[in-house]
Design a protein around this motif. Structure first.
Motif: not given
Length: 210
Positions: A97-99, A104-110
Motif C-alpha cells: 500500500r505504501l509503495l 516517498i522515503v520508506l523505512a522497512t523492517g529487517g
C-alpha cells in the motif's frame, strides 16, 4: 518557491552535483518511485530515513509504525498474540500500500526485503537501498532498545549473527548499498544522496533510447 529552490538544502550535504541532472532534483528524477531503505534492525533505517526525507523534501513513512497503526497494537504484541507469520503477512500488505503513495522515503523492517513478493513490488515501484552495518555497530544500537521480538532470547548476538548470514546475501541484491557506520547521520545522508544521484544517472542512461 519553485522546485529547484526547494532542494537547495542538498548543498548542505554536498550532494547538489549528483542530485541534479539537467537541472532536475532527485525527487523529479524518481518520478513515482519511492526510495526504500532495507537492512537489519539497528542499521539506522528510520533515523537516517527521516533525515533523508527532509533533505529530499519527500514524505517519510516507517513501515513498522504503519503496521502498528493498522493493527492497533505494538509489533511485540503482534508477535506474542498472533505470531511472526501473521506479522509478515500484514507487513507485506502494508508495504504494498505504501509503495502506491510514491515518491516517498520508506523505512522497512529487517525481514521485509526477505519476502519475494515485497522485493518484486519494491523493484517495480521503488529504488532499494541497503544500509549495511557491522555486527558490533548493530549490537551497540539494538541494546538501547528492549522491544526487538527476534532478540528476546538468551543469545541476542548469536541471533544477530544468524540473521546476518541469512539476510545479507538478499540485502546485497538491493540497487544501492551504503555503509551505516558510526558517523554523523548527515554524513550518511550525504553518502546516500551522492550514490542515489549516480544510480539514477546510470539508470537514465540505461533506459535511454538508442
Amino acid at each position: 518557491m519553485n522546485n529547484i529552490s526547494r532542494f537547495n538544502s542538498l548543498d548542505e550535504v554536498g550532494g547538489q552535483d549528483q542530485a541534479s541532472q539537467r537541472g532536475q532534483p532527485i525527487s523529479l528524477r524518481l518520478g513515482a518511485r519511492s526510495l526504500v531503505l532495507v537492512g537489519l534492525m539497528g542499521a539506522g533505517k528510520s533515523t537516517v530515513g527521516r533525515r533523508l526525507a527532509q533533505t529530499l523534501q519527500l514524505p517519510f513513512r516507517d513501515a513498522d509504525h504503519e503496521i502498528e497503526a493498522a493493527a492497533g497494537m505494538t509489533i511485540p504484541e503482534i508477535f506474542a498474540i498472533h505470531g511472526e507469520d501473521h506479522f509478515r503477512d500484514g507487513e507485506r500488505r502494508v508495504i504494498a500500500r505504501l509503495l502506491q503513495e510514491g515518491p516517498i522515503v520508506l523505512a522497512t523492517g529487517g525481514g521485509a526485503f526477505m519476502n519475494d513478493e515485497t522485493r518484486l513490488r519494491i523493484a517495480e515501484h521503488g529504488v532499494s537501498l541497503w544500509l549495511k552495518a557491522d555486527l558490533d555497530v548493530l549490537m551497540r544500537r539494538v541494546r538501547k532498545r528492549t522491544t526487538r521480538p527476534l532478540l528476546q532470547n538468551p543469545d541476542p548476538e548469536g541471533t544477530m549473527r544468524r540473521l546476518m548470514e541469512i539476510r545479507y546475501p538478499v540485502y546485497a541484491t538491493a540497487d544501492i548499498t551504503i555503509d551505516s557506520h558510526e558517523a554523523p547521520h548527515d554524513r550518511v545522508v550525504a553518502d546516500i544522496v551522492k550514490a542515489l544521484g549516480e544510480w539514477l544517472e546510470k539508470d537514465n542512461e540505461g533506459n535511454a533510447e538508442p
